[in-house]
Design an enzyme around this catalytic site. Sequence first.
Site, PDB file in Angstrom:
ATOM      1  N   ASP A  47     -81.795   9.530   3.910  1.00 60.13           N
ATOM      2  CA  ASP A  47     -80.939   8.727   3.876  1.00 60.13           C
ATOM      3  C   ASP A  47     -79.294   8.645   4.524  1.00 60.13           C
ATOM      4  O   ASP A  47     -78.368   7.520   3.553  1.00 60.13           O
ATOM      5  CB  ASP A  47     -81.717   7.747   2.548  1.00 60.13           C
ATOM      6  N   LYS A  94     -79.180   8.772   9.331  1.00 58.26           N
ATOM      7  CA  LYS A  94     -79.341   9.077  10.888  1.00 58.26           C
ATOM      8  C   LYS A  94     -80.030   8.627  11.876  1.00 58.26           C
ATOM      9  O   LYS A  94     -79.126   8.298  13.034  1.00 58.26           O
ATOM     10  CB  LYS A  94     -80.547  10.028  10.461  1.00 58.26           C
ATOM     11  N   GLN A 100     -86.463  13.689   7.342  1.00 56.46           N
ATOM     12  CA  GLN A 100     -85.875  13.609   6.291  1.00 56.46           C
ATOM     13  C   GLN A 100     -84.558  14.296   5.925  1.00 56.46           C
ATOM     14  O   GLN A 100     -83.555  13.765   7.351  1.00 56.46           O
ATOM     15  CB  GLN A 100     -86.943  14.451   5.660  1.00 56.46           C
ATOM     16  N   GLY A 105     -87.087   6.372   6.121  1.00 56.71           N
ATOM     17  CA  GLY A 105     -87.436   4.693   6.861  1.00 56.71           C
ATOM     18  C   GLY A 105     -86.136   5.194   7.299  1.00 56.71           C
ATOM     19  O   GLY A 105     -84.753   5.249   6.354  1.00 56.71           O
ATOM     20  N   HIS A 106     -85.437   3.718   8.307  1.00 54.65           N
ATOM     21  CA  HIS A 106     -84.120   5.032   8.456  1.00 54.65           C
ATOM     22  C   HIS A 106     -83.297   2.136   8.838  1.00 54.65           C
ATOM     23  O   HIS A 106     -84.284   1.681  10.258  1.00 54.65           O
ATOM     24  CB  HIS A 106     -84.271   4.874  10.343  1.00 54.65           C
TER      25      HIS A 106
HETATM   26  P1  GDP Z   1     -81.366   7.241   7.016  1.00 58.56           P
HETATM   27  O1  GDP Z   1     -82.895   7.509   6.781  1.00 58.56           O
HETATM   28  O2  GDP Z   1     -81.042   8.718   7.672  1.00 58.56           O
HETATM   29  O3  GDP Z   1     -81.772   6.853   8.481  1.00 58.56           O
HETATM   30  O4  GDP Z   1     -81.005   6.232   6.756  1.00 58.56           O
HETATM   31  P2  GDP Z   1     -81.197   4.419   5.594  1.00 58.56           P
HETATM   32  O5  GDP Z   1     -81.779   4.343   7.114  1.00 58.56           O
HETATM   33  O6  GDP Z   1     -83.072   5.261   4.959  1.00 58.56           O
HETATM   34  O7  GDP Z   1     -80.210   4.973   4.987  1.00 58.56           O
HETATM   35  C1  GDP Z   1     -79.282   4.272   5.043  1.00 58.56           C
HETATM   36  C2  GDP Z   1     -78.283   3.482   4.910  1.00 58.56           C
HETATM   37  O8  GDP Z   1     -77.048   2.848   5.436  1.00 58.56           O
HETATM   38  C3  GDP Z   1     -79.094   2.123   5.917  1.00 58.56           C
HETATM   39  O9  GDP Z   1     -78.996   0.734   4.849  1.00 58.56           O
HETATM   40  C4  GDP Z   1     -77.727   1.734   6.982  1.00 58.56           C
HETATM   41  O10 GDP Z   1     -77.862   0.429   7.267  1.00 58.56           O
HETATM   42  C5  GDP Z   1     -76.475   2.208   5.765  1.00 58.56           C
HETATM   43  N1  GDP Z   1     -75.729   2.942   5.979  1.00 58.56           N
HETATM   44  C6  GDP Z   1     -75.365   3.507   7.535  1.00 58.56           C
HETATM   45  N2  GDP Z   1     -74.369   3.994   8.321  1.00 58.56           N
HETATM   46  C7  GDP Z   1     -73.239   2.994   7.175  1.00 58.56           C
HETATM   47  C8  GDP Z   1     -71.634   3.593   6.617  1.00 58.56           C
HETATM   48  O11 GDP Z   1     -71.371   4.261   7.267  1.00 58.56           O
HETATM   49  N3  GDP Z   1     -71.437   2.708   5.642  1.00 58.56           N
HETATM   50  C9  GDP Z   1     -72.414   1.861   5.129  1.00 58.56           C
HETATM   51  N4  GDP Z   1     -71.987   0.745   4.312  1.00 58.56           N
HETATM   52  N5  GDP Z   1     -73.309   1.527   5.216  1.00 58.56           N
HETATM   53  C10 GDP Z   1     -73.855   2.231   6.318  1.00 58.56           C
HETATM   54  P1  IMO Z   2     -85.731   9.711   5.608  1.00 52.58           P
HETATM   55  O1  IMO Z   2     -86.091  10.078   7.870  1.00 52.58           O
HETATM   56  C1  IMO Z   2     -85.615  10.398   1.320  1.00 52.58           C
HETATM   57  C2  IMO Z   2     -89.099  12.891  -0.339  1.00 52.58           C
HETATM   58  C3  IMO Z   2     -89.146  11.494  -1.398  1.00 52.58           C
HETATM   59  C4  IMO Z   2     -89.878  12.608  -1.896  1.00 52.58           C
HETATM   60  C5  IMO Z   2     -90.401  14.014  -1.139  1.00 52.58           C
HETATM   61  C6  IMO Z   2     -91.982  14.351  -0.632  1.00 52.58           C
HETATM   62  O2  IMO Z   2     -85.719   7.941   5.529  1.00 52.58           O
HETATM   63  O3  IMO Z   2     -84.168  10.315   5.306  1.00 52.58           O
HETATM   64  P2  IMO Z   2     -93.131  13.314   0.978  1.00 52.58           P
HETATM   65  O4  IMO Z   2     -93.742  11.905   0.863  1.00 52.58           O
HETATM   66  O5  IMO Z   2     -92.904  13.087   2.395  1.00 52.58           O
HETATM   67  O6  IMO Z   2     -94.497  14.187   0.908  1.00 52.58           O
HETATM   68  O7  IMO Z   2     -92.229  13.059  -0.210  1.00 52.58           O
HETATM   69  O8  IMO Z   2     -89.685  13.774  -0.018  1.00 52.58           O
HETATM   70  N1  IMO Z   2     -88.962  11.883   1.048  1.00 52.58           N
HETATM   71  C7  IMO Z   2     -86.953  11.466   1.461  1.00 52.58           C
HETATM   72  N2  IMO Z   2     -86.522  10.926   0.917  1.00 52.58           N
HETATM   73  N3  IMO Z   2     -85.581  10.125   3.046  1.00 52.58           N
HETATM   74  C8  IMO Z   2     -86.141  10.032   3.624  1.00 52.58           C
HETATM   75  O9  IMO Z   2     -86.523   9.745   4.453  1.00 52.58           O
HETATM   76  C9  IMO Z   2     -87.309  11.258   2.724  1.00 52.58           C
HETATM   77  N4  IMO Z   2     -89.516  11.228   3.045  1.00 52.58           N
HETATM   78  C10 IMO Z   2     -89.393  11.798   2.015  1.00 52.58           C
HETATM   79  O10 IMO Z   2     -89.262  10.502  -2.014  1.00 52.58           O
HETATM   80  O11 IMO Z   2     -89.310  13.039  -2.848  1.00 52.58           O
HETATM   81 MG    MG Z   3     -84.176   6.364   4.905  1.00 51.39          MG
END
Ligand code: GDP
Ligand code: IMO
Ligand code: MG
Length: 429
Positions: A13, A16, A223, A40-41
């Site tokens: 999170d 990416k 991840q 989850g992106h």
């Molecule tokens: P990922 O799993 O690495 O793709 O990241 P996630 O989407 O789960 O979580 C990142 C969150 O931060 C998302 O809700 C993005 O919209 C938000 N985000 C990404 N870059 C920035 C930033 O520079 N500033 C802020 N405030 N939010 C950001």
């Molecule tokens: P993105 O791509 C954050 C965590 C779960 C748990 C562990 C194992 O959005 O960064 P799993 O279901 O993969 O066997 O769970 O990994 N986990 C994540 N945490 N971002 C993710 O993906 C994750 N994918 C798995 O919360 O601790």
């Molecule tokens: Mg994510």
Amino acid sequence: MPAIVLVGAQWGDEGKGKATDLMGSDVDYVVKFNGGNNAGHTIVIDGEKYALHLLPSGILTPGCTPVIGNGVVVDLEVLFRELDDLNARGVDTSRLVVSANAHVIAPYNTTLDKVTERFLGARKIGTTGRGIGPTYADKMNRTGIRIQDLFDEGILRQKVEAALAFKNQVLAKIYNRRAIEVDEVVTELLSYVERLRPMVADTTLVLEQALDAGKNVLLEAGQATLLDVDHGTYPFVTSSSATAGGACTGSGIPPTRVTRVIAILKAYSTRVGEGPFPTELFDDSGEFLRKTGAEYGTTTGRPRRCGWVDTVVGRYANRINGVTDFVVTKLDVLTGLDTVPICVAYDVDGVRHDEMPVSQSDFHHAKPIYEEMPGWWEDISQCRTFEDLPENAQAYVLRLEELIGARISAIGVGPGREAIIERFPLLDA
Ligand code: GDP
Ligand code: IMO
Ligand code: MG
């Protein structure tokens, strides 16, 4: 010609999806190489929010070919639901290519993931419950079902029968659950076949030809480094290789073709699920980060655990992935703090550790040693060059860069596609 790897530097999170999307129009192929719909992106384009789980972020970029690589585990129901949702919003998804060698998350593995977690009780991992662990276990155990098996009903039935002969014993005798019918599983999996068929290919060949034709190929991790099954905080990890090495096995692109490794590092830390997290905050500062950064899981909606940035983790991510460029995200979230702490090392039972402790037990006992940086109050969301940033924000970024040991090439200052400062180009001209 170049293949570029993009990984998470912390516990996921980091942003990416946004970073991939940012490079979007310059990238011809985006390949997901590990994980499944545990990812989850969230991507924000012109104020519109997209939440992707299984599909590579490149699906949102017109002209870009999204690829689900052999290292991914695919829940077919989720795949088609995500495609339908995007199609309904006018996104063209017709270029998606799926590896014939990717593994399928069979419904019994989703069930097993959930019941196993419940059975573990206090010792649970905190998985996303999507069947990821059991499906990778089957792959290693050589009892998995691959995408290509769906095109041979006889083989599919044999494999499902073999899997259920064992798994039904476990479900019924250990977990006290009802057994799952072979027919039920085979019928469900076969229902996807016709829609799936035109998407399936030998993706290693597709990607080799793309690289030979001079295309830009981005390998996007799900991840992150500390969730990697080998290099993460085992057993509190996911079940795949989320680091740069995994990009090669999970896509079939050889290491000699990778020219760049970009790691995404959030300006603070978060973690979902169980496991050690040295800089975790349990006070108002943690709540501030969660609220300001909207730190709630995209996949499960769980509140993310929050803490200050940890440069021991950043250095480790640099080492494991061979990072050429870091992207620091969410710097805007730190606006309005008197001081911003940076964890520079750990104290483990009175001994200073500048690098990740060898033993996981030590990591569980690690107490962060902080350096306090002066904060800033100005709204930075409109900054588009490094010099636009307040001096204290610049100093924070430069200190991070020094401590993690690789250059910070871009800085996120807001969720939108445009809210980014590019110090150095992420792609070669
Ligand atoms: P990922 O799993 O690495 O793709 O990241 P996630 O989407 O789960 O979580 C990142 C969150 O931060 C998302 O809700 C993005 O919209 C938000 N985000 C990404 N870059 C920035 C930033 O520079 N500033 C802020 N405030 N939010 C950001
Ligand atoms: P993105 O791509 C954050 C965590 C779960 C748990 C562990 C194992 O959005 O960064 P799993 O279901 O993969 O066997 O769970 O990994 N986990 C994540 N945490 N971002 C993710 O993906 C994750 N994918 C798995 O919360 O601790
Ligand atoms: Mg994510």
